[in-house]
Design an enzyme around this catalytic site. Structure first.
Site, PDB file in Angstrom:
ATOM      1  N   CYS A 169       0.875  -1.182   0.000  1.00 42.76           N
ATOM      2  CA  CYS A 169       0.000   0.000   0.000  1.00 42.76           C
ATOM      3  C   CYS A 169       0.903   1.221   0.000  1.00 42.76           C
ATOM      4  O   CYS A 169       1.007   1.940   0.996  1.00 42.76           O
ATOM      5  CB  CYS A 169      -0.921  -0.004   1.217  1.00 42.76           C
ATOM      6  N   GLY A 181       6.532   7.469   0.972  1.00 47.13           N
ATOM      7  CA  GLY A 181       7.568   7.728   1.968  1.00 47.13           C
ATOM      8  C   GLY A 181       8.294   6.482   2.427  1.00 47.13           C
ATOM      9  O   GLY A 181       9.536   6.439   2.476  1.00 47.13           O
ATOM     10  N   LYS A 182       7.544   5.456   2.766  1.00 52.04           N
ATOM     11  CA  LYS A 182       8.179   4.219   3.239  1.00 52.04           C
ATOM     12  C   LYS A 182       8.901   3.513   2.087  1.00 52.04           C
ATOM     13  O   LYS A 182       9.955   2.902   2.299  1.00 52.04           O
ATOM     14  CB  LYS A 182       7.144   3.312   3.890  1.00 52.04           C
ATOM     15  N   CYS A 235      -1.154   3.602  11.299  1.00 50.14           N
ATOM     16  CA  CYS A 235      -0.872   4.871  11.980  1.00 50.14           C
ATOM     17  C   CYS A 235      -2.033   5.206  12.906  1.00 50.14           C
ATOM     18  O   CYS A 235      -2.431   6.364  13.018  1.00 50.14           O
ATOM     19  CB  CYS A 235      -0.612   5.994  10.981  1.00 50.14           C
ATOM     20  N   ALA A 239       1.531   4.288  -1.880  1.00 53.56           N
ATOM     21  CA  ALA A 239       1.380   5.735  -2.074  1.00 53.56           C
ATOM     22  C   ALA A 239       1.139   6.448  -0.742  1.00 53.56           C
ATOM     23  O   ALA A 239       0.474   5.892   0.141  1.00 53.56           O
ATOM     24  CB  ALA A 239       0.233   6.002  -3.039  1.00 53.56           C
TER      25      ALA A 239
END
Length: 432
Positions: A257, A262-263, A378, A259
Site C-alpha cells: 500500500c 515515503g516508506k 498509523c 502511495a
C-alpha cells in the site's frame, strides 16, 4: 483574501465536505500570493481551530445565546477563529482578534451578524474567556484536550486510563517536521550543513540513523536540497516501521500500500538501492506520486504497479523476501497532523478490521518461506492493531512474530512521533 479569511473558508470546507485538512489549505495558498509569514499565521489558525474545536465551542456556548452548531457556517468559523486567537494566541492583541473576526464574517457574506460576532468575542475578551468545566469527568477531559468522549473511552478500554492520558497529551501542539536523509546522495552531517546554508536549522534524532528534525523549515518543496533529492519528509514512526522490515541489498521487496511513497523511499535507501522494490497501490494516479518521488531521489530500484491489496495477484505469489503491509486505518495516531480525524464517528469504522485482515491475509501470499512481513498502521486502536495480528496468527500457523509487536506513543523512549503500530512477522521455513 487575507490569512484569516482563508483560514475561515478552509475551515468551512472541512466542515461541509469532510475533507482532509492537508488537502484543503494548499489550493488556497496556490491561488493567492500570501507572504510566507502570513501563510504560517493562516496555517496556525486553521490547524489550531481544528485541533481545539471542542474547547472553543464549549467556551463560545457560555457567551452566545445561539447554540454554536445552529449558527450560520461563516459566523461559526469567524467566532471560532476569534476565540482561538483570544485563548491561544497571546501575541495577537485582543482588539485585533475581535475586530478582524468581525471583518472575516463580513468578507464571507455574514455582514448582518457582525454585531453578534463583535458582542460574543468582546464579552469573552472582557471575562478572560472563563467558563466552568463540565461536571462529569469524561466531559471535562473532552473539553480539556478537545477530543470527543467516545474516542477517549476507546483509548481507556484499549490501553487503560494512564496510557489514555499519555495519548491525549500527545494530541496537543503542532507536529514536528522530520526528514529522511537520502543516503544514496548525501550523509546526515552534509545535509545539515546544506540546510543551514539555506537558512534551515536541523538536528539528528538519537536512535534513528538517517533522521533529522527540521526547525521551522517553511515550505519544504521550495528548498533546493529537497528539489535535488537529498531528503524526503517522513515521521519518525514511519522511519522505524521501514527499519523493522529489515530490507537488505539485493532483496526483492514489496510495498503493498505504497502511495504516496515515503516508506518506499526509505526501504530503497536501506537496501542501498540494490535489488527490486515493487510499490503497489489501488489508484494509478497515486502511484505517480511514488514515481515522481523516486525520480527526484534517484532511486532506480523502485518499480510501480497498480493493484488491489485485497485481491491476490497470481504473478506475485511467493516471490518476495520482504513485504510491507501498511494498511488503511482510522488514523487516530496522527491527530496532530490531521486534527479533523478525531471527529470521525466511531461506528463508521466498524468494518475496518475486516478490511485490514483481508489485506494482511493477501500480503502473506507474496512472501517466501523465511521471509519477513511487517503489518503496520498509523492508528491507536487495539482492534485495528493487535486484534488483526492475533486473528491472522491464529489462522496462519506458518507465521510467527519476529519481535514483540510495538505501539509507538508520543513521548515514550524520548520520541516525538506519531502514534503507530508495527508487527514484524516471519514465514517459517519448511512448514508443511
Amino acid at each position: 483574501m487575507d490569512s484569516r479569511q482563508i483560514a475561515a473558508a478552509a475551515l468551512m470546507d472541512v466542515e461541509r465536505d469532510g475533507s482532509y485538512s492537508n488537502l484543503v489549505l494548499e489550493p488556497y495558498f496556490r491561488r493567492g500570493d500570501l507572504p510566507r509569514r502570513d501563510r504560517a499565521f493562516c496555517s496556525a489558525l486553521f490547524y489550531g481551530v481544528l485541533e481545539r474545536r471542542i474547547t472553543l465551542d464549549w467556551t463560545l456556548s457560555h457567551y452566545s445565546r445561539v447554540p454554536v452548531l445552529k449558527m450560520d457556517p461563516a459566523v461559526r468559523a469567524a467566532l471560532r477563529l476569534g476565540a482561538y486567537q483570544l485563548m491561544y494566541m497571546p501575541s495577537v492583541p485582543p482588539a485585533a482578534a475581535v475586530g478582524q473576526s468581525v471583518e472575516t464574517a463580513r468578507a464571507l457574506g455574514a455582514g448582518k451578524a457582525a454585531g453578534f460576532v463583535n458582542g460574543v468575542l468582546r464579552a469573552m475578551s472582557r471575562e478572560g474567556c472563563r467558563c466552568p468545566a463540565p461536571k462529569d469527568k469524561l466531559g471535562a477531559l473532552s473539553v480539556e484536550y478537545s477530543v470527543p468522549g467516545p474516542l477517549i473511552q476507546l483509548w481507556r478500554r484499549g490501553y487503560g486510563h494512564e496510557t489514555a492520558l499519555e495519548i491525549l497529551e500527545g494530541t496537543r501542539g503542532p507536529a514536528p517536521v522530520f526528514a529522511r536523509v537520502n543516503t544514496q546522495r548525501t550523509a546526515p552531517a552534509a545535509l545539515r550543513e546544506r540546510l543551514r546554508e539555506e537558512g534551515v536549522a536541523s538536528e539528528e534524532v538519537p536512535g534513528v540513523p538517517g533522521a533529522l528534525r527540521l526547525v521551522d523549515p517553511g515550505p519544504v518543496g521550495e528548498l533546493a536540497a529537497f528539489r535535488e533529492g537529498l531528503f524526503h519528509i517522513q515521521d519518525i514512526s514511519s522511519q522505524l516501521c521501514a527499519a523493522a522490515l529489515d530490507p537488505r541489498p539485493g532483496m526483492e521487496v514489496l510495498d503493498l500500500c505504497a502511495a504516496p511513497g515515503g516508506k518506499t523511499f526509505t526501504l530503497a535507501q536501506l537496501m542501498g538501492d540494490r535489488g527490486r522494490l515493487l510499490a503497489r497501490d489501488l489508484y494509478p494516479q497515486r502511484l505517480r506520486l511514488v514515481e515522481e518521488g523516486a525520480a527526484r531521489l534517484g532511486l532506480a530500484s523502485v518499480e510501480t504497479c497498480p493493484g488491489d491489496a485485497r485481491e491476490p495477484d497470481p504473478a506475485l505469489l511467493g516471490r518476495f523476501d520482504r513485504v510491507l503491509c501498511d494498511v488503511v486505518c482510522s488514523g487516530f495516531g496522527t491527530l496532530r497532523r490531521k486534527p479533523e480525524i478525531r471527529y470521525k464517528p466511531l461506528d463508521s469504522l466498524d468494518g475496518l478490521p475486516d478490511v485490514q485482515y483481508n489485506i494482511l491475509d493477501t500480503a502473506s501470499c507474496y512472501l517466501k518461506p523465511g521471509g519477513r512481513l511487517v503489518y503496520s498502521t498509523c492508528t491507536l486502536n487495539p482492534q485495528e492493531n493487535e486484534g488483526v495480528v492475533e486473528r491472522f496468527l491464529a489462522a496462519h500457523p506458518e507465521y510467527r512474530t519476529a519481535a514483540p509487536p510495538k505501539t509507538y506513543i508520543r513521548g515514550r523512549e524520548g520520541l516525538d512521533c506519531d502514534g503507530f503500530f508495527v508487527a514484524a512477522l516471519e514465514r517459517k521455513e519448511g512448514f508443511a
